[in-house]
Design a protein around this motif. Sequence first.
Motif, mmCIF file in Angstrom:
data_model
loop_
_atom_site.group_PDB
_atom_site.id
_atom_site.type_symbol
_atom_site.label_atom_id
_atom_site.label_comp_id
_atom_site.label_asym_id
_atom_site.label_seq_id
_atom_site.Cartn_x
_atom_site.Cartn_y
_atom_site.Cartn_z
ATOM 1 N N MET A 1 0.829 -1.209 0.000
ATOM 2 C CA MET A 1 0.000 0.000 0.000
ATOM 3 C C MET A 1 0.866 1.263 0.000
ATOM 4 S SD MET A 1 -3.028 1.299 -0.034
ATOM 5 C CE MET A 1 -4.121 -0.044 0.410
ATOM 6 N N ALA A 2 1.914 1.263 0.809
ATOM 7 C CA ALA A 2 2.790 2.440 0.873
ATOM 8 C C ALA A 2 3.454 2.687 -0.480
ATOM 9 C CB ALA A 2 3.846 2.248 1.962
ATOM 10 N N PHE A 3 3.848 1.603 -1.160
ATOM 11 C CA PHE A 3 4.471 1.748 -2.481
ATOM 12 C C PHE A 3 3.468 2.308 -3.487
ATOM 13 C CE2 PHE A 3 5.398 -0.043 -6.702
ATOM 14 C CZ PHE A 3 6.639 0.521 -6.921
ATOM 15 N N TYR A 4 2.217 1.866 -3.375
ATOM 16 C CA TYR A 4 1.178 2.360 -4.283
ATOM 17 C C TYR A 4 0.946 3.858 -4.085
ATOM 18 C CZ TYR A 4 -3.475 3.140 -6.236
ATOM 19 O OH TYR A 4 -4.532 3.652 -6.920
ATOM 20 N N VAL A 5 0.870 4.278 -2.814
ATOM 21 C CA VAL A 5 0.660 5.696 -2.510
ATOM 22 C C VAL A 5 1.830 6.528 -3.033
ATOM 23 C CG1 VAL A 5 0.452 7.394 -0.654
ATOM 24 C CG2 VAL A 5 -0.785 5.225 -0.514
ATOM 25 N N LEU A 6 3.057 6.038 -2.798
ATOM 26 C CA LEU A 6 4.245 6.751 -3.280
ATOM 27 C C LEU A 6 4.245 6.852 -4.800
ATOM 28 C CD1 LEU A 6 6.959 8.092 -2.686
ATOM 29 C CD2 LEU A 6 8.012 5.810 -2.746
ATOM 30 N N LYS A 7 3.852 5.767 -5.460
ATOM 31 C CA LYS A 7 3.804 5.757 -6.927
ATOM 32 C C LYS A 7 2.798 6.778 -7.442
ATOM 33 C CE LYS A 7 2.952 2.629 -10.840
ATOM 34 N NZ LYS A 7 2.567 1.241 -11.221
ATOM 35 N N LEU A 9 1.752 9.479 -5.876
ATOM 36 C CA LEU A 9 2.237 10.829 -5.579
ATOM 37 C C LEU A 9 3.296 11.264 -6.589
ATOM 38 C CD1 LEU A 9 2.457 10.741 -1.685
ATOM 39 C CD2 LEU A 9 0.754 11.911 -3.087
ATOM 40 N N LEU A 10 4.177 10.347 -6.953
ATOM 41 C CA LEU A 10 5.202 10.673 -7.951
ATOM 42 C C LEU A 10 4.569 10.911 -9.319
ATOM 43 C CD1 LEU A 10 8.032 8.152 -6.973
ATOM 44 C CD2 LEU A 10 7.973 10.616 -6.569
ATOM 45 N N ALA A 11 3.508 10.156 -9.628
ATOM 46 C CA ALA A 11 2.827 10.339 -10.908
ATOM 47 C C ALA A 11 2.107 11.679 -10.968
ATOM 48 C CB ALA A 11 1.830 9.207 -11.134
ATOM 49 N N ALA A 12 1.799 12.243 -9.795
ATOM 50 C CA ALA A 12 1.098 13.530 -9.765
ATOM 51 C C ALA A 12 2.030 14.706 -10.057
ATOM 52 C CB ALA A 12 0.433 13.731 -8.398
ATOM 53 N N VAL A 294 -5.748 16.187 -6.814
ATOM 54 C CA VAL A 294 -4.951 14.961 -6.874
ATOM 55 C C VAL A 294 -5.078 14.183 -5.567
ATOM 56 C CG1 VAL A 294 -2.595 14.071 -6.968
ATOM 57 C CG2 VAL A 294 -3.323 15.832 -8.577
ATOM 58 N N GLY A 295 -5.023 14.890 -4.444
ATOM 59 C CA GLY A 295 -5.143 14.232 -3.144
ATOM 60 C C GLY A 295 -6.487 13.567 -2.950
#
Length: 314
Positions: A1-7, A9-12, A294-295
């Motif tokens: 889940m943390a990796f998904y959130v980070l991904k 955020l970076l895509a944003a 985005v958030g």
Amino acid sequence: MAFYVLKRLLAAIPTLFLVAASVFFLMRLIPGDPALLVLGDAATPESVADLRAAMGLDSPIPVQFGLWLAQLAGGDLGLSITSGEAVGPLILDRFGVTAAIVLAAVAIAALVAVPAGMLAAWRQGSWGDIAAVSLATLLLSIPSFWLGLILLLVFGLKLGWVPVVGYVTFAEDAWAALHYIALPVATLALVEIGVLIRMARASTIEVLRLDYIAHARAKGVPESRVLLRHAFPNAFAPTLTLLGLVLGNLLGGIAVIETVFTLPGLGRLLVEAIFARDYPVIQGVMLFIALVYVGVNLVVDLLYPVFDPRVAAS
């Protein structure tokens, strides 16, 4: 889940960069000199040139953009041209008013529209279904500013139930603050109820036609349980996506409502900044709205497994 959130955020980041670049360069195409607006028509060319230099407007536009990006990297949105205030705190101060109105409107719209849409789908073809679809179509056809003016005329001027102009913060007087935001919240909620009823109804009709619903009914499961336990989780997922889009759209388009009701929110700040050619405020507000958008959509994506078992199992 943390990796998904980070991904996510970076895509944003590219999205936010495109928003920042678009707003920055498009604002420079609008006629009008901020320095001349500040000093007035009687200003001398020398004083205008000095103020432009002080504002950094005498540099080439690409250089101005690079300096602004450098400020953003340090968390600095700059200073307002007209008031001299820091843009970041100014946005956060105004955002409290906007957030209270938008969140309340979306919550009320969801609580009314989702059950109404599901019940309309459950009784498809009935008088209740026809009434719900007709109401949704009517609400979708009414411009928000016109509806706001009608509510203001009836409940503010004719009946005198709520104040016509002004605003009081919840910290000062919570009861009075509710009176000031009642009509703006009602206006936005009524407009979005039409959108959400149609989405909830369409999603529920699609789910009720699936095989597992027919199987549950064949087993003798009560209709109320079929609707709440089996149909609702899958039918609500598309509506949840629309709720996220509605929330973002209201944040971006609330300027009209805040202008109609003279509320000191983020939308009205943006309108005032556009008229004053206050570049730092305009850029800061637009970037902040994009960030919130985005958030919100990230939160919606994270909530999907809660309402849709198929996503949770994948």
